[in-house]
Design a protein around this motif. Sequence first.
Motif, PDB file in Angstrom:
ATOM      1  N   HIS A 116       0.829  -1.199   0.000  1.00 26.50           N
ATOM      2  CA  HIS A 116       0.000   0.000   0.000  1.00 26.50           C
ATOM      3  C   HIS A 116       0.868   1.256   0.000  1.00 26.50           C
ATOM      4  CE1 HIS A 116      -3.532   2.476   0.880  1.00 26.50           C
ATOM      5  NE2 HIS A 116      -2.771   3.114   1.732  1.00 26.50           N
ATOM      6  N   ALA A 117       1.951   1.224   0.798  1.00 25.90           N
ATOM      7  CA  ALA A 117       2.803   2.403   0.934  1.00 25.90           C
ATOM      8  C   ALA A 117       3.707   2.617  -0.276  1.00 25.90           C
ATOM      9  CB  ALA A 117       3.651   2.283   2.206  1.00 25.90           C
ATOM     10  N   THR A 118       4.241   1.533  -0.830  1.00 29.77           N
ATOM     11  CA  THR A 118       5.275   1.666  -1.855  1.00 29.77           C
ATOM     12  C   THR A 118       4.795   1.446  -3.288  1.00 29.77           C
ATOM     13  OG1 THR A 118       5.932  -0.669  -1.652  1.00 29.77           O
ATOM     14  CG2 THR A 118       7.014   0.915  -0.186  1.00 29.77           C
ATOM     15  N   VAL A 119       3.645   0.777  -3.446  1.00 33.14           N
ATOM     16  CA  VAL A 119       3.150   0.472  -4.793  1.00 33.14           C
ATOM     17  C   VAL A 119       1.805   1.129  -5.068  1.00 33.14           C
ATOM     18  CG1 VAL A 119       2.533  -1.353  -6.423  1.00 33.14           C
ATOM     19  CG2 VAL A 119       4.384  -1.729  -4.777  1.00 33.14           C
ATOM     20  N   PHE A 120       0.843   0.952  -4.168  1.00 32.32           N
ATOM     21  CA  PHE A 120      -0.493   1.470  -4.431  1.00 32.32           C
ATOM     22  C   PHE A 120      -0.510   2.993  -4.571  1.00 32.32           C
ATOM     23  CE2 PHE A 120      -4.423   3.362  -2.775  1.00 32.32           C
ATOM     24  CZ  PHE A 120      -5.303   2.929  -3.761  1.00 32.32           C
ATOM     25  N   LYS A 121       0.199   3.695  -3.710  1.00 32.75           N
ATOM     26  CA  LYS A 121       0.131   5.159  -3.751  1.00 32.75           C
ATOM     27  C   LYS A 121       0.650   5.733  -5.077  1.00 32.75           C
ATOM     28  CE  LYS A 121      -0.182   5.850   1.209  1.00 32.75           C
ATOM     29  NZ  LYS A 121       0.361   6.479   2.436  1.00 32.75           N
ATOM     30  N   PRO A 122       1.809   5.306  -5.579  1.00 37.16           N
ATOM     31  CA  PRO A 122       2.205   5.803  -6.907  1.00 37.16           C
ATOM     32  C   PRO A 122       1.321   5.259  -8.029  1.00 37.16           C
ATOM     33  CG  PRO A 122       3.827   4.237  -6.046  1.00 37.16           C
ATOM     34  CD  PRO A 122       2.911   4.568  -4.926  1.00 37.16           C
ATOM     35  N   LEU A 123       0.819   4.032  -7.871  1.00 35.48           N
ATOM     36  CA  LEU A 123      -0.111   3.479  -8.863  1.00 35.48           C
ATOM     37  C   LEU A 123      -1.342   4.367  -8.982  1.00 35.48           C
ATOM     38  CD1 LEU A 123      -1.183   1.120 -10.689  1.00 35.48           C
ATOM     39  CD2 LEU A 123      -2.146   0.150  -8.589  1.00 35.48           C
ATOM     40  N   LYS A 124      -1.859   4.803  -7.850  1.00 37.43           N
ATOM     41  CA  LYS A 124      -3.037   5.664  -7.854  1.00 37.43           C
ATOM     42  C   LYS A 124      -2.753   6.985  -8.575  1.00 37.43           C
ATOM     43  CE  LYS A 124      -6.596   7.628  -4.814  1.00 37.43           C
ATOM     44  NZ  LYS A 124      -6.536   8.992  -5.343  1.00 37.43           N
ATOM     45  N   ALA A 125      -1.618   7.594  -8.237  1.00 35.28           N
ATOM     46  CA  ALA A 125      -1.292   8.885  -8.832  1.00 35.28           C
ATOM     47  C   ALA A 125      -1.037   8.785 -10.335  1.00 35.28           C
ATOM     48  CB  ALA A 125      -0.070   9.474  -8.124  1.00 35.28           C
ATOM     49  N   GLY A 184      -8.485  -8.741  11.220  1.00 33.72           N
ATOM     50  CA  GLY A 184      -8.649  -8.305   9.839  1.00 33.72           C
ATOM     51  C   GLY A 184     -10.107  -8.188   9.440  1.00 33.72           C
ATOM     52  N   LEU A 185     -10.925  -9.086   9.984  1.00 33.93           N
ATOM     53  CA  LEU A 185     -12.361  -9.035   9.724  1.00 33.93           C
ATOM     54  C   LEU A 185     -12.971  -7.787  10.341  1.00 33.93           C
ATOM     55  CD1 LEU A 185     -14.763 -10.616   8.519  1.00 33.93           C
ATOM     56  CD2 LEU A 185     -14.991 -11.753  10.730  1.00 33.93           C
ATOM     57  N   TRP A 186     -12.598  -7.487  11.565  1.00 34.67           N
ATOM     58  CA  TRP A 186     -13.110  -6.280  12.232  1.00 34.67           C
ATOM     59  C   TRP A 186     -12.689  -5.028  11.478  1.00 34.67           C
ATOM     60  CZ3 TRP A 186     -11.345  -7.862  17.847  1.00 34.67           C
ATOM     61  CH2 TRP A 186     -12.210  -8.858  18.326  1.00 34.67           C
ATOM     62  N   ALA A 187     -11.420  -5.003  11.036  1.00 34.59           N
ATOM     63  CA  ALA A 187     -10.929  -3.839  10.284  1.00 34.59           C
ATOM     64  C   ALA A 187     -11.753  -3.645   9.016  1.00 34.59           C
ATOM     65  CB  ALA A 187      -9.451  -4.017   9.943  1.00 34.59           C
ATOM     66  N   ARG A 231     -16.218   6.766   2.275  1.00 40.41           N
ATOM     67  CA  ARG A 231     -15.085   6.726   3.206  1.00 40.41           C
ATOM     68  C   ARG A 231     -14.243   5.459   3.111  1.00 40.41           C
ATOM     69  NH1 ARG A 231     -19.252   9.032   6.605  1.00 40.41           N
ATOM     70  NH2 ARG A 231     -18.730  11.170   7.230  1.00 40.41           N
ATOM     71  N   TYR A 232     -14.660   4.479   2.315  1.00 38.38           N
ATOM     72  CA  TYR A 232     -13.988   3.176   2.348  1.00 38.38           C
ATOM     73  C   TYR A 232     -12.483   3.289   2.118  1.00 38.38           C
ATOM     74  CZ  TYR A 232     -12.742  -1.649   1.401  1.00 38.38           C
ATOM     75  OH  TYR A 232     -12.140  -2.888   1.437  1.00 38.38           O
ATOM     76  N   PHE A 233     -12.077   3.935   1.051  1.00 38.68           N
ATOM     77  CA  PHE A 233     -10.646   3.974   0.746  1.00 38.68           C
ATOM     78  C   PHE A 233      -9.881   4.902   1.692  1.00 38.68           C
ATOM     79  CE2 PHE A 233     -11.993   1.987  -3.226  1.00 38.68           C
ATOM     80  CZ  PHE A 233     -11.018   0.998  -3.340  1.00 38.68           C
ATOM     81  N   GLY A 234     -10.546   5.923   2.207  1.00 38.24           N
ATOM     82  CA  GLY A 234      -9.894   6.763   3.209  1.00 38.24           C
ATOM     83  C   GLY A 234      -9.611   5.977   4.484  1.00 38.24           C
ATOM     84  N   ILE A 235     -10.576   5.171   4.918  1.00 39.57           N
ATOM     85  CA  ILE A 235     -10.379   4.339   6.105  1.00 39.57           C
ATOM     86  C   ILE A 235      -9.342   3.259   5.814  1.00 39.57           C
ATOM     87  CG2 ILE A 235     -11.482   2.706   7.683  1.00 39.57           C
ATOM     88  CD1 ILE A 235     -14.052   4.339   7.419  1.00 39.57           C
ATOM     89  N   SER A 236      -9.382   2.685   4.607  1.00 39.38           N
ATOM     90  CA  SER A 236      -8.383   1.685   4.236  1.00 39.38           C
ATOM     91  C   SER A 236      -6.978   2.258   4.310  1.00 39.38           C
ATOM     92  CB  SER A 236      -8.652   1.161   2.821  1.00 39.38           C
ATOM     93  OG  SER A 236      -9.884   0.480   2.753  1.00 39.38           O
ATOM     94  N   ASP A 237      -6.809   3.489   3.830  1.00 38.55           N
ATOM     95  CA  ASP A 237      -5.509   4.158   3.933  1.00 38.55           C
ATOM     96  C   ASP A 237      -5.049   4.220   5.386  1.00 38.55           C
ATOM     97  OD1 ASP A 237      -5.389   4.609   1.224  1.00 38.55           O
ATOM     98  OD2 ASP A 237      -6.012   6.709   1.339  1.00 38.55           O
ATOM     99  N   MET A 238      -5.949   4.613   6.264  1.00 37.14           N
ATOM    100  CA  MET A 238      -5.608   4.738   7.683  1.00 37.14           C
ATOM    101  C   MET A 238      -5.272   3.382   8.293  1.00 37.14           C
ATOM    102  SD  MET A 238      -8.606   7.481   8.687  1.00 37.14           S
ATOM    103  CE  MET A 238      -8.133   7.665  10.407  1.00 37.14           C
ATOM    104  N   LEU A 239      -6.019   2.352   7.924  1.00 42.74           N
ATOM    105  CA  LEU A 239      -5.774   1.011   8.460  1.00 42.74           C
ATOM    106  C   LEU A 239      -4.386   0.505   8.069  1.00 42.74           C
ATOM    107  CD1 LEU A 239      -9.279  -0.561   7.789  1.00 42.74           C
ATOM    108  CD2 LEU A 239      -8.266  -0.147  10.045  1.00 42.74           C
ATOM    109  N   PHE A 240      -4.003   0.718   6.816  1.00 47.93           N
ATOM    110  CA  PHE A 240      -2.682   0.272   6.391  1.00 47.93           C
ATOM    111  C   PHE A 240      -1.578   1.164   6.944  1.00 47.93           C
ATOM    112  CE2 PHE A 240      -4.790  -1.996   2.703  1.00 47.93           C
ATOM    113  CZ  PHE A 240      -4.416  -3.264   3.128  1.00 47.93           C
ATOM    114  N   ASP A 241      -1.780   2.483   6.902  1.00 51.66           N
ATOM    115  CA  ASP A 241      -0.751   3.402   7.386  1.00 51.66           C
ATOM    116  C   ASP A 241      -0.493   3.228   8.877  1.00 51.66           C
ATOM    117  OD1 ASP A 241      -0.560   4.428   4.837  1.00 51.66           O
ATOM    118  OD2 ASP A 241      -1.745   6.226   5.251  1.00 51.66           O
ATOM    119  N   GLN A 242      -1.530   2.878   9.635  1.00 48.22           N
ATOM    120  CA  GLN A 242      -1.421   2.744  11.086  1.00 48.22           C
ATOM    121  C   GLN A 242      -1.429   1.280  11.544  1.00 48.22           C
ATOM    122  OE1 GLN A 242      -4.260   5.379  13.146  1.00 48.22           O
ATOM    123  NE2 GLN A 242      -4.387   6.613  11.288  1.00 48.22           N
TER     124      GLN A 242
END
Length: 213
Positions: free
Chosen positions: A70-79, A100-103, A114-125
């Motif tokens: 998510h940090a090294t591939v998805f973010k530049p892929l998105k941009a 993982g189910l709860w997350a 909000r799904y992808f915003g929350i997903s960003d937070m889950l992976f970043d944190q």
Amino acid sequence: MTTINRRALMAMAAAMAGLPAWAQETTTAETPATPEALPEVKDFSLGDPNAPVKIVEYASFTCPHCANFHATVFKPLKADYIDTGKVQFTYREVYFDRFGLWAALVARCGGDLRYFGISDMLFDQQAEWLADQDPNVVIGKLRTIGVTAGLTNEQLDTCLADAKQVDAMVKRFEENMKADGIEGTPTLMIDGEKHSNMSYNDLKAIIDAKLAG
């Protein structure tokens, strides 16, 4: 590779019907499947539905390799490709454990907005909310992420205690994993072709070759 414990996940779904999700302990009981009564479970996507390249990522919110992807591939892929209309990206959840189910329940509680915003937070944190394996601590941190993203405690209570939703999510994830032959995370399906975890440069080369025809 982490083993998928279907019995534990389904027992969780049954137990969650009467108590808050964070209060549950898994058992060996299983609930008879009632597919006709289950809610629809959708995948969440980013990008133009008519984009020439389609990428589906199978990932778990508790998988450290997925957080690194998510940090090294998805973010530049998105941009470079998703935001520019060249790639449509779909995230497909994998559940190896109850955390993982709860997350995933917290992320889905935010809906499309909000799904992808929350997903960003889950992976970043991820390192922070998974640092303590005490279920009460983990769910407390997940709830904090949800509230920070704009959800209310009442919304989170409802989402985390939705046993039918959990049952449907587990059923859908099992069907998808079997259909695509997924054995680990992250795994990418690029225009229907399966690829294992890779660097951004390697992924970029595959996408560019497809775009070039």
